[in-house]
Write an enzyme that holds these catalytic residues in place. Structure first.
Site, PDB file in Angstrom:
ATOM      1  N   GLY A 488       0.836  -1.180   0.000  1.00 23.15           N
ATOM      2  CA  GLY A 488       0.000   0.000   0.000  1.00 23.15           C
ATOM      3  C   GLY A 488       0.873   1.233   0.000  1.00 23.15           C
ATOM      4  N   GLY A 491       0.597   7.897   3.553  1.00 26.20           N
ATOM      5  CA  GLY A 491       0.927   9.299   3.492  1.00 26.20           C
ATOM      6  C   GLY A 491       2.402   9.584   3.674  1.00 26.20           C
ATOM      7  N   GLY A 493       4.921   7.350   2.819  1.00 30.86           N
ATOM      8  CA  GLY A 493       5.761   6.483   2.003  1.00 30.86           C
ATOM      9  C   GLY A 493       5.115   5.138   1.775  1.00 30.86           C
ATOM     10  CB  VAL A 495       3.390  -0.323   3.404  1.00 30.80           C
ATOM     11  CG1 VAL A 495       3.602  -1.440   4.408  1.00 30.80           C
ATOM     12  CG2 VAL A 495       3.037   0.951   4.120  1.00 30.80           C
ATOM     13  CG  ASP A 606      -3.671   9.910   7.309  1.00 25.52           C
ATOM     14  OD1 ASP A 606      -4.810  10.242   6.929  1.00 25.52           O
ATOM     15  OD2 ASP A 606      -2.796   9.492   6.541  1.00 25.52           O
TER      16      ASP A 606
END
Ligand SMILES: *[C@@H]1O[C@H](CO)[C@@H](O)[C@H](O)[C@H]1NC(C)=O
Ligand SMILES: *[C@@H]1O[C@H](CO)[C@@H](O)[C@H](O)[C@H]1NC(C)=O
Ligand SMILES: *[C@@H]1O[C@H](CO)[C@@H](O)[C@H](O)[C@H]1NC(C)=O
Ligand SMILES: *[C@@H]1O[C@H](CO)[C@@H](O)[C@H](O)[C@H]1NC(C)=O
Ligand SMILES: *[C@@H]1O[C@H](CO)[C@@H](O)[C@H](O)[C@H]1NC(C)=O
Ligand SMILES: *[C@@H]1O[C@H](CO)[C@@H](O)[C@H](O)[C@H]1NC(C)=O
Ligand SMILES: *[C@@H]1O[C@H](CO)[C@@H](O)[C@H](O)[C@H]1NC(C)=O
Ligand SMILES: *[C@@H]1O[C@H](CO)[C@@H](O)[C@H](O)[C@H]1NC(C)=O
Ligand SMILES: *[C@@H]1O[C@H](CO)[C@@H](O)[C@H](O)[C@H]1NC(C)=O
Length: 799
Positions: A488, A491, A493, A495, A606
């Site tokens: 994924g 926000g 960076g 994964v 977030d």
């Protein structure tokens, strides 16, 4: 999906009542049933839905994990509607009927039994046999002969020459469609068998040829828990396994995206873990280095030409494009040819080859030299000769086999390469000496540093040591941060999924490079966050620092994030109402812990569905918490010039003025809650009657006392009305415009878990103005940049 089979039982009460209450494992002729449970309770057979709850399939799943289906009968021919039944005919055929009693599927056994009975065994095998006999010889039909995408202990993968039966795995089309997918895993080529994983006709991985005992090319051989058997005789050719410990539960699964995974359920645990993946590293992927190339995972770049070969295109080779492979420096059959012996490699694919089982090595060598197109030979089940290009060779790191291959080359080249070898040796000796010296020096430095540190760091002692992961290990585990491994994009960076070997699979967050923190500051921050432990937070295992690179290592969650369930037409069925309530409450508890109960008082900033990960039991775990701190935004309440968050989840005061507090997280939680109840995204929400967002829509329905209309239609069968209404009310309270009107998380948890609690009446939510047709126009104005889902507002003035 967990609740669905039981719903089915209820809706089919009009069928035989007597076998509904007690689970049975057998069915006799003329009994119409909807489910069986194996005697020890490990497996269950029944109908399960896929697609839009419209297509139903007869399948076998783990009773404790009803979302893990191990066998499907009618993969290409679903029952439309949930009222299917199945029965055994007088002659011993299992038949699946729809509600009009049309036959949807039937087992076609050629043998007729006098007194048949069908039984779901504790191994997961559904068998038809004569009532009087029980041995496996007496089975006239068994589901193990017709595998789907899972190989269970005791199943055979391969051929029965007597009947012409070939058993192989075929993936599901996708996670919610059990029909035949593109990937297969099977034993091919009977003159010298190989196991092949393919996508359509394109080979993805092969096991290497049979050597009389086993397949020679596996890099993953974990013999501690399994007893493997390979059988190749005139009657049969197959692979199968048993567990050494009968209580161990394991399966080999071909996933819909083409991975062969070995999964185990650890004793006493309720979580499945991936023990290994058949495609273990990049060198396992078929033909990675092109023709006549050899893949060496220990070097970088990983591809090399075989001795005596050079890249066909030097240019492509330099940009790491190995597809066109290598060609000979000097052609064969000019003068004298010789053979170069290489050890510990995977034998090339059997594309153009010859085998003579009676030849010894000398005859083999002589035979090869006689034919100018013979390029290599090996002794494996006899004399094996290759003609043409050598494809898909790799080097094994651990000495797995004594397997040699003899590569043919002009004698002149061979001398060359042995001289080269000497030179290489010399260089190696010199460098080894240097490395040793260097290591010694660094050790000394490290020890000295540690001693110094010990003196000045008593305050850190209460924290557990933070594991530092080695950059090389992470790079190797993610195939050099290959796009394929990306789980994924968050926000801060991307994964990656990383396979660190020895059963360890982790998620790696590679932070974007503007954290503005020094190494010590970063480590300190990560250590503190790693020490936050709560069952609803993703566990931070450690970090990795290399130059400018900063990475966080998390536990890996195979079920991915909540948004991959609730916004997916097919997967959303796996989350019934009860499960969704559990996820809401769990997330609320996790957030409460961050806000109030942890030592650090963390504002997430977030919170959203894609940051809620689900573990194997679909328990929610908040991820990405504390990253704002790592990025130096560590005030607990205040103003920031740099707003980080996701459009659709940000509270008005945060998005517009940059003010944040725990109440901004409460707003995000409210949005998430309304999304999970409705199964729809706030962002991009559209309604034919108005231009309000999901929040506005929820409010309008609440106002008209029609809140139930907000509910995800998929939950129709499982919801509890007063719980739904209470959830929606709490959701609306959380998204109130003014922070002071929103509850704190402790109240949210209380309101969600106490039936008797009296709740305030919500007012209009934040952002309750009709939007223009362009979603988001009202919010994002000049000076704010949007990157994908996440907006970063950098030029806001702190007013
Ligand atoms: C299923 O789960 C229950 C409760 O967690 C456990 O007691 C039982 O042993 C499990 N059954 C099997 C077959 O693993
Ligand atoms: C299944 O049977 C029940 C009870 O007879 C009926 O109410 C329901 O409509 C049927 N479902 C379908 C999909 O036909
Ligand atoms: C057994 O019965 C089923 C249905 O009654 C029929 O379709 C099938 O052909 C029969 N099988 C044999 C071997 O007679
Ligand atoms: C299906 O067959 C069963 C058993 O013979 C019978 O009771 C039932 O009425 C039949 N249903 C229909 C729709 O024909
Ligand atoms: C799964 O496949 C079905 C039919 O092939 C398709 O309609 C559906 O959209 C697919 N689902 C996903 C999540 O790709
Ligand atoms: C299988 O073996 C035969 C003969 O041994 C060979 O001609 C053929 O090319 C092989 N097929 C594949 C797909 O390797
Ligand atoms: C690699 O080279 C081949 C030609 O040999 C070309 O077709 C292919 O597009 C190249 N791949 C990439 C990623 O550049
Ligand atoms: C195998 O090799 C032996 C000895 O070299 C030879 O006699 C025999 O004909 C060969 N068989 C085949 C099938 O080539
Ligand atoms: C060499 O081997 C190839 C492949 O088996 C065969 O087609 C060819 O006829 C052989 N040539 C000679 C001269 O034996």
């Amino acid at each position: 999906m967990k609740g669905l089979p039981s719903i089915l039982f209820l809706s089919s009460l009009h069928f035989l009542v007597f076998n509904i209450c007690t689970a049975v494992d057998t069915v006799s002729p003329s009994q119409f049933i909807t489910g069986l449970v194996s005697s020890g309770g490990r497996f269950e057979l029944g109908l399960f839905p896929a697609g839009n709850c419209k297509a139903w399939y007869l399948g076998i799943w783990y009773k404790n994990f009803s979302n893990i289906v191990v066998w499907v009968a009618n993969r290409e021919n679903p029952v439309s509607g949930s009222n299917g039944t199945f029965t055994l005919t007088q002659n011993g055929s299992l038949v699946l009927l729809d509600q009009m009693n049309n036959t949807i599927w039937s087992s076609s056994s050629s043998t007729i039994v006098e007194d048949p009975v069908a039984q779901l065994l504790e191994t997961g095998n559904l068998v038809v046999r004569d009532k009087a006999s029980t041995g496996s010889e007496s089975y006239v039909w068994q589901s193990f002969e017709f595998p789907s995408d899972v190989l269970l202990a005791g199943m055979k993968l391969g051929w029965d020459f007597r009947t012409g039966l070939n058993r192989f795995l075929t993936s599901w089309k996708n996670a919610s469609d059990p029909s035949l997918g593109e990937y297969t895993y099977r034993i091919v080529n009977l003159s010298l068998p190989q196991l092949v994983l393919a996508k359509g006709s394109e080979i993805k991985f092969r096991s290497g040829p049979w050597n009389g005992l086993r397949f020679t090319g596996f890099t993953v051989l974990n013999n501690e828990i399994l007893t493997r058997s390979y059988v190749y005789d005139t009657n049969e050719l197959y692979y199968s396994y048993e567990t050494k410990d009968p209580s161990l539960i394991t399966r080999l699964q071909l996933t819909e995206w083409g991975e062969m995974q070995r999964l185990v359920l650890k004793e006493g645990s309720t979580e499945w873990t991936e023990l290994y993946n058949l495609v273990n590293d990049r060198c396992d992927s078929y033909g990675e280095c092109g023709a006549n190339g050899i893949c060496k995972i220990s070097i970088s770049p990983i591809c090399d030409c075989l001795n005596g070969f050079v890249p066909k295109s030097q240019q492509e080779w330099e940009v790491l494009n190995w597809t066109s492979g290598c060609i000979r420096k000097t052609p064969l059959c000019q003068k004298e040819d010789e053979f170069l012996r290489i050890q510990n490699v995977k034998l090339p694919d059997l594309l153009n080859f010859r085998i003579n089982k009676t030849q010894a090595i000398q005859e083999c060598k002589a035979d090869c030299l006689k034919n100018c197109s013979c390029v290599a030979f090996a002794m494996s089940e006899g004399c094996l000769m290759w003609f043409g290009d050598l494809i898909d060779m790799r080097e094994f790191i651990d000495a797995i086999s004594e397997q040699y291959i003899y590569i043919r080359m002009p004698a002149s080249e061979l001398g060359d390469s042995s001289q080269k070898k000497k030179r290489v040796m010399l260089i190696a000796v010199i460098s080894a000496t240097c490395v040793l010296l260097f290591l010694g020096l660094s050790c000394w430095c490290i020890i000295r540093k540690k001693k110094q540190r010990k003196r000045g760091s008593r305050s850190k002692k209460e924290n557990k040591e933070l594991p530092l992961f080695d950059f090389q290990t992470i790079a190797a585990g993610t195939s050099n941060f290959s796009r394929k491994n990306i789980l994924g994009e968050g926000g801060f960076g991307p994964v990656y999924k990383a396979n660190l070997g020895q059963e360890q699979v982790v998620a790696v967050k590679r932070l974007s490079k503007d954290s503005g923190q020094g190494i010590d500051e970063f480590k300190n921050e990560v250590t503190m966050i790693a020490n936050l432990q709560h069952r609803n937070l993703v566990k931070l295992l450690g970090c990795c620092i290399e130059g400018e690179e900063r990475m966080l290592i998390y536990e890996y969650m195979p079920n991915k994030s909540l948004d991959s369930f609730i916004f997916d037409q097919n997967r959303k069925k796996f989350l019934n109402w009860k499960k969704r309530v559990d996820i809401i409450v769990g997330t609320a508890r996790g957030l409460l812990y961050l806000h109030q109960d942890s030592r650090l008082r963390i504002i997430h900033r977030d919170l959203k569905s894609s940051n809620i990960l689900l573990d194997n039991e679909l328990n929610p775990k908040i991820s990405d918490f504390g990253i704002a701190r790592i990025f130096g935004l560590d005030q607990t309440e205040g103003k920031t010039k740099r707003v980080i968050g996701t459009y659709g989840y940000m509270s008005p005061e945060y998005a517009i003025d940059g003010n944040f507090s725990v109440k901004s997280d409460v707003f995000g939680f409210g949005v998430f809650l309304l999304e999970i109840v409705s199964g729809r995204r706030n962002r991009g929400f559209h309604h034919p009657d108005h231009h309000h967002s999901l929040l506005g829509h929820a409010w309008l329905l609440w106002h008209k006392e029609k809140s139930l209309e907000l509910l995800d239609p998929c939950l129709e069968d499982s919801y509890v009305e007063f719980e739904v209404l209470r959830c929606i009310q709490v959701g609306l309270l959380c998204v109130q415009k003014l922070p002071s009107d929103r509850p704190v998380m402790s109240s949210v948890v209380f309101m969600l878990s106490n039936e008797g609690a009296t709740l305030p009446q919500p007012k209009e939510p934040g952002f309750f103005t009709e939007r223009n047709s362009m979603d988001g126009d009202t919010l994002i104005s000049k000076g704010r940049s949007i990157t994908g889902d996440v907006i970063t507002i950098t030029t806001l003035e702190a007013r």
